[in-house]
Design a protein around this motif. Structure first.
Motif, short mmCIF file in Angstrom:
data_model
loop_
_atom_site.label_atom_id
_atom_site.label_comp_id
_atom_site.label_asym_id
_atom_site.label_seq_id
_atom_site.Cartn_x
_atom_site.Cartn_y
_atom_site.Cartn_z
N LEU A 168 3.85 -8.54 3.83
CA LEU A 168 3.96 -7.34 4.67
C LEU A 168 3.70 -6.06 3.88
CD1 LEU A 168 7.04 -8.15 6.95
CD2 LEU A 168 4.63 -8.01 7.63
N TRP A 169 3.77 -6.17 2.54
CA TRP A 169 3.39 -5.03 1.70
C TRP A 169 1.95 -4.59 2.00
CZ3 TRP A 169 6.12 -1.74 -1.16
CH2 TRP A 169 7.39 -2.12 -1.63
N VAL A 252 4.35 -6.53 -6.14
CA VAL A 252 4.45 -5.13 -6.55
C VAL A 252 5.26 -5.02 -7.83
CG1 VAL A 252 5.18 -2.82 -5.85
CG2 VAL A 252 4.27 -4.41 -4.15
N SER A 253 4.73 -4.26 -8.79
CA SER A 253 5.39 -4.09 -10.08
C SER A 253 5.41 -2.61 -10.46
CB SER A 253 4.66 -4.89 -11.17
OG SER A 253 3.36 -4.35 -11.37
N LEU A 254 6.00 -2.30 -11.61
CA LEU A 254 6.06 -0.93 -12.09
C LEU A 254 4.67 -0.38 -12.43
CD1 LEU A 254 9.24 -0.90 -14.37
CD2 LEU A 254 8.94 0.18 -12.12
N ALA A 255 3.71 -1.28 -12.62
CA ALA A 255 2.35 -0.84 -12.89
C ALA A 255 1.79 -0.01 -11.73
CB ALA A 255 1.45 -2.04 -13.15
N MET A 256 2.39 -0.18 -10.55
CA MET A 256 1.95 0.58 -9.38
C MET A 256 2.05 2.08 -9.62
SD MET A 256 0.86 0.33 -6.20
CE MET A 256 1.25 -1.36 -5.77
N VAL A 257 3.05 2.50 -10.36
CA VAL A 257 3.24 3.93 -10.65
C VAL A 257 2.04 4.47 -11.42
CG1 VAL A 257 4.69 5.64 -11.79
CG2 VAL A 257 5.74 3.67 -10.62
N GLY A 258 1.59 3.68 -12.40
CA GLY A 258 0.44 4.11 -13.18
C GLY A 258 -0.82 4.17 -12.35
N HIS A 259 -1.03 3.20 -11.47
CA HIS A 259 -2.22 3.20 -10.62
C HIS A 259 -2.22 4.41 -9.68
CE1 HIS A 259 -2.79 -0.68 -12.28
NE2 HIS A 259 -2.00 -1.34 -11.46
N VAL A 260 -1.08 4.65 -9.05
CA VAL A 260 -0.99 5.79 -8.13
C VAL A 260 -1.17 7.10 -8.89
CG1 VAL A 260 0.55 7.05 -6.58
CG2 VAL A 260 0.45 4.56 -6.47
#
Length: 284
Positions: A168-169, A252-260
């Motif tokens: 659902l993400w 979803v991981s903390l790497a999402m912050v870097g991508h965004v």
């Protein structure tokens, strides 16, 4: 104050109520509040050539079934860094969503803007209204984002029907694709202001084609030589692909912050760059 410009669409027709409400709902930065009227103008203009907009939806869908279903039947499952595995269709679908957001944003913000700037001289007429150069920059970028939003939403529905959505993400992949579109549309429009002829668009193609092929789009990052992995990770499309892939796979991981963060900074820098370039060109 904006009646003259709002009636300047094809055939002199005033924008529809839907276009007006949609444009007013768009958040605009300070100093670019009238950019909404340019979005309205584009809506009125393109509603008579809606097939051009719709046609942009089919390319990623064709790629999805050609690569995901056709080649996927030979490739099998893809091993993920966490040790799990997913069908190739589910692996490649997020990358195609990110790539379509890039391609749509780049070509919309370069070819259309170049034609309006160099041939139609549309923006010279725009400046005779209360709109300014920043309104032009923000308005055109916003229009590219709206088109990208429609494409990404429709593609996500097709991917879900094809069984390529694992979580659902994936619903967050639509705003993620919009972020990708903002990053590339802003830089693309700035690039269009430097072009002299249509032949210069070969440089745009030279920039985006390698990213499309080598941003971990069709193969995991680990398949690239170690010496090239850092180069792949430095490209903006890689961050878009990794972001949408995490969302659609539900990993979803903390790497999402870097991508965004990467794409948001690119979008802000590109928007400021575009606004400065448009102002220098139109007010010289």
């Amino acid at each position: 104050m904006t009646t003259t410009y709002r009636s300047s669409g094809p055939g002199g027709a005033a924008p529809s109520g839907i276009a007006h409400r949609l444009a007013r709902a768009l958040p605009m930065p300070a100093g670019a509040g009238m950019a909404r009227t340019l979005v309205e103008r584009n809506f009125v203009s393109f509603r008579r050539t809606w097939t051009i907009i719709v046609s942009g939806f089919f390319e990623p869908v064709f790629f999805l079934f050609a690569m995901g279903v056709g080649i996927g039947s030979m490739v099998g499952d893809i091993q993920l860094p966490d040790g799990g595995s997913v069908p190739y269709l589910a692996f490649v679908a997020p990358a195609l969503l990110a790539s379509s957001a890039m391609n749509g944003a780049v070509f919309d913000s370069t070819t259309n803007v170049f034609f309006k700037l160099k041939y139609a001289k549309l923006y010279d007429s725009v400046l005779s209204t209360p709109l300014g150069p920043r309104d032009v920059a923000i308005g055109e970028i916003s229009w590219a984002l709206l088109r990208g939003l429609v494409y990404s939403g429709a593609f996500l529905v097709v991917a879900w029907l094809a069984g390529a959505v694992e979580s659902l993400w994936a619903l967050a992949a639509v705003p993620a694709a919009t972020l990708i579109g903002w990053a590339f549309a802003s830089v693309g429009m700035a690039s269009a202001t430097y072009m002299r002829t249509w032949a210069d668009f070969d440089y745009i193609q030279l920039a985006i084609m390698p990213m499309f092929l080598f941003s971990a789009t069709f193969f995991p990052l680990t398949t690239y030589p170690q010496a090239l992995q850092w180069l792949v990770q430095a490209t903006p499309l890689y961050h878009g692909v990794a972001m949408t892939r995490e969302l659609m796979l539900g990993d979803v991981s903390l790497a999402m912050v870097g991508h965004v963060g990467y794409l948001a900074v690119m979008g802000m820098v590109g928007t400021l760059w575009t606004a400065g370039r448009v102002e220098r060109l139109l007010l010289k």
